[in-house]
Design an enzyme around this catalytic site. Structure first.
Site, PDB file in Angstrom:
ATOM      1  N   THR A 238       8.991   0.267   1.945  1.00  0.00           N
ATOM      2  CA  THR A 238       7.925   1.144   1.491  1.00  0.00           C
ATOM      3  C   THR A 238       6.966   1.417   2.623  1.00  0.00           C
ATOM      4  O   THR A 238       7.194   1.026   3.758  1.00  0.00           O
ATOM      5  CB  THR A 238       7.127   0.513   0.359  1.00  0.00           C
ATOM      6  OG1 THR A 238       6.164   1.479  -0.073  1.00  0.00           O
ATOM      7  CG2 THR A 238       6.380  -0.712   0.828  1.00  0.00           C
TER       8      THR A 238
ATOM      9  N   LYS B 294       0.854  -1.190   0.000  1.00  0.00           N
ATOM     10  CA  LYS B 294       0.000   0.000   0.000  1.00  0.00           C
ATOM     11  C   LYS B 294       0.887   1.237   0.000  1.00  0.00           C
ATOM     12  O   LYS B 294       2.048   1.187   0.419  1.00  0.00           O
ATOM     13  CB  LYS B 294      -0.947   0.021   1.201  1.00  0.00           C
ATOM     14  CG  LYS B 294      -0.322   0.158   2.559  1.00  0.00           C
ATOM     15  CD  LYS B 294       0.051   1.511   3.031  1.00  0.00           C
ATOM     16  CE  LYS B 294      -1.110   2.490   2.954  1.00  0.00           C
ATOM     17  NZ  LYS B 294      -0.615   3.838   3.434  1.00  0.00           N
TER      18      LYS B 294
ATOM     19  N   ASN C 233      -3.368  16.562  -1.497  1.00  0.00           N
ATOM     20  CA  ASN C 233      -2.560  16.831  -0.313  1.00  0.00           C
ATOM     21  C   ASN C 233      -2.908  18.137   0.377  1.00  0.00           C
ATOM     22  O   ASN C 233      -2.504  18.367   1.512  1.00  0.00           O
ATOM     23  CB  ASN C 233      -1.074  16.758  -0.668  1.00  0.00           C
ATOM     24  CG  ASN C 233      -0.657  15.315  -0.786  1.00  0.00           C
ATOM     25  OD1 ASN C 233      -0.729  14.575   0.186  1.00  0.00           O
ATOM     26  ND2 ASN C 233      -0.286  14.907  -1.978  1.00  0.00           N
TER      27      ASN C 233
ATOM     28  N   GLU D  46      -0.223   9.587  -5.870  1.00  0.00           N
ATOM     29  CA  GLU D  46      -1.247  10.634  -5.730  1.00  0.00           C
ATOM     30  C   GLU D  46      -1.261  11.562  -6.936  1.00  0.00           C
ATOM     31  O   GLU D  46      -0.274  12.238  -7.223  1.00  0.00           O
ATOM     32  CB  GLU D  46      -1.008  11.413  -4.434  1.00  0.00           C
ATOM     33  CG  GLU D  46      -1.380  10.575  -3.223  1.00  0.00           C
ATOM     34  CD  GLU D  46      -0.978  11.185  -1.896  1.00  0.00           C
ATOM     35  OE1 GLU D  46      -1.443  10.668  -0.876  1.00  0.00           O
ATOM     36  OE2 GLU D  46      -0.223  12.160  -1.881  1.00  0.00           O
TER      37      GLU D  46
END
Lengths: 405, 405
Positions: free
Chosen positions: B189, B178, B400, B276
């Protein structure tokens, strides 16, 4: 969207330093894009240039010629003459030769500067054609137009000026700068020109420009991208009726240093205030470091974090992202239990965790401001560093997705 | 907006490794946010964790317990339990103790993992309340639901699976990951779990997870922000009827290494594909370096440049920005006249300047693609490095500026 940056302040003329502006139509017809600056005979000049290995052709030539007797500075916008190889060098030399022919000075008394799009051939004929108009326009009271003449994606011209009295004589320091993106100067900014009529020996002037740039241009960042064309020049015409400054001591040196530092800081911070898409002017101060480098490492980690920059844009007191950036800044043996973090005067993290006194409302009140200070106390030693940066907004993405720099 | 990331591939069950998913309502009611993984008795486990000094409480505990006999991995999303000090450590230990009480294993046989918002207290009661449901759900064929259960701002679950035959026995390697933001892993990660039914001695497994992470998770970056919670775990249940792998040699080791590397690479790249706001999947390859570090320095300078990332978003073949980033990457004594740059198969810069054969149309054709390769030839030596990243889009800023990570 410039933050706290208004019209230009009064820019006092510097006796012995003239500026002339012309339109060469390099990128757009009618835009002021060529600026010639003339230094009186006997001037000293010192400068710092980019550390980018892919530095532009004019930077290479300016470096060679610095230290000699410089009489003219020739600047064009709209084309950076970077990544242009041997042709770029030839074109930069040719534009200097044209100015030398028109003015009768030696070719190596001319320093070239370019800013704008990288990798396109310099339209040297257009610059040559504009030189007579720029020379005809030369005058001491031309700083404001020159500040406009060196702009690229800047939304406002940038300049600052100080005067001080010494033995009844007025000494002036005036400077201008440009830059709004590809800003993480490393020895200098995109372009900065600061002149004084004090008489200063070249070695003293070189130390002064290096020290002043280190505390101003070399402490700002917008996007972390060090430009290929950064140059900052400090010129001393010696026209003020005062003795030459030959060493880094004495009252005159101290006064001059103070004025030079103030002008450098003001025009350097103006670049951040006009940063691409900026909606915030952000001061990042790191105290309590064991050495200066670790303070800078922490400050730049915070200043370059896209997560912190977008939180600043959103006025979100997202202190977890600040702690995370401090944590990955690469400081050896960092003891997080010693770290305090402040937003303005509000302590948001104490001893590495959320401060017991902190409320979201306090943080939100600070973040709502246009000018925000982030202070990080490392608790490791006595060193401090301060840098200045911007937020990351939708407008930043729009500008850089549309503009070819 | 994930790039080239479709539905989950078939995720083969790993004998001896079960997964159970539950909803604790940590951040949002009804969302799957607790995942329990059970390793068969005799399993070995190895892992790498974040190098962020502000690492989260569960990371500290996992580090302590790695190397011992691990039986359960307990993961929650919605709260990172980072920047939470002594209370955070107590909460992480308490959630493990609750699972130990329900299962009868020792507390230090349980590894905790958290991901989500930084700096908020962990709602440990909610996690405790969800444990019975997660335990009741444990089964080997539950990888797909677990991949969903560990998501935060991810738009798609991420997993990969390989099988190979050795002496007529099928060996499986399956993994999930993830992460979509705060991604520049440094040893690991955000979260990755990879299991195999091979039997592998712990020291061999530890080398394998380190080497595989170095070539996969440690070569991706979205925003350059190294998380406080990065963890990547490799579990070997030993249920395959094959001899134990006790050294880094032999055909079984080679086959296993190949499968493990492929699964690591696929789930690591999936994080970039789901980055993102990502609209591009970008490979940055640097060849001809004098050492590996300088290749990585150049690759990350290119991958982190907001100017290059916005140009990628705009599909603008702005090669000048690439040269500028190579130039400021900090490589000592870089001879720019040796450097070639390619966009896909198109040579855009040759010997440090624009390639004579290059046309804007060629560059635009490559940039229009969703998957773009940037190749930089330094001409200094024989070292190469490759990393993967995304572009910087309006959507990145929106996510964000709105999401509290």
């Amino acid at each position: 969207m410039a933050v706290g940056l208004g019209p230009l302040p009064t820019l006092h003329p510097v006796p012995g330093f003239e500026l002339g502006i012309a339109s060469a139509g390099i990128k757009r017809v009618g835009r002021k894009d060529v600026v010639v600056m003339r230094c009186a005979e006997g001037s000293t000049i010192a400068g710092v240039t980019t550390t980018n290995a892919f530095c532009a052709a004019p930077v290479l030539i300016t470096r060679e010629r610095l230290g000699g007797a410089v009489r003219y500075l020739l600047t064009n916008t709209g084309n950076a003459n970077a990544g242009t190889g041997a042709d770029g060098l030839a074109n930069a030399r040719r534009s200097c030769a044209a100015l030398a022919a028109l003015t009768g000075v030696a070719e190596d008394a001319i320093l070239p500067f370019s800013t704008g799009v990288i990798g396109e051939p310099l339209p040297v004929e257009k610059i040559e054609a504009a030189l007579p108009a720029a020379l005809a326009d030369l005058k001491e009271d031309n700083w404001a137009l020159a500040a406009e003449g060196i702009m690229t994606t800047d939304t406002l011209p940038k300049g600052a000026s100080r005067q001080f009295q010494h033995d009844g004589v007025t000494v002036t320091v005036t400077g201008i700068s440009k830059g709004a993106g590809m800003i993480r100067p490393n020895m200098a900014t995109m372009l900065g020109y600061i002149a004084t009529d004090a008489k200063v020996a070249q070695p003293v002037l070189q130390d002064l420009v290096r020290d002043a740039a280190n505390k101003s241009f070399n402490r700002i960042t917008i996007d972390g991208d060090t430009s290929t064309n950064d140059c900052c020049m400090l010129i001393a015409t010696g026209r003020a009726a005062l003795p030459e400054v030959t060493e880094k001591a004495g009252e005159l040196y101290a006064q001059l240093k103070q004025a030079v530092f103030e002008v450098f800081m003001e025009v350097a911070q103006a670049i951040v205030r006009d940063g691409e898409g900026a909606t915030k002017f952000v001061t990042v101060q790191v105290n309590g470091g064991g050495n200066h480098q670790e303070c800078l490492d922490v400050a730049y980690a915070v200043a370059h974090s896209p997560l912190i920059k977008t939180a600043l844009f959103a006025s979100d007191p997202n202190w977890g992202r600040i702690l995370a950036a401090v944590g990955y800044a690469g400081v050896a043996n960092l003891d997080v239990s010693l770290i305090d973090v402040f937003l303005g005067d509000v302590c948001i993290a104490r001893q590495g965790g959320r401060a017991a006194t902190y409320t979201e409302e306090q943080g939100a009140a600070v973040m709502a401001r246009e000018e925000i200070a982030i202070r990080i106390e490392l608790g490791r030693g006595d060193c401090s560093e301060t840098i200045w940066t911007t937020d990351l907004s939708h407008e930043y993405v729009r500008i850089n997705a549309e503009y070819r720099s």
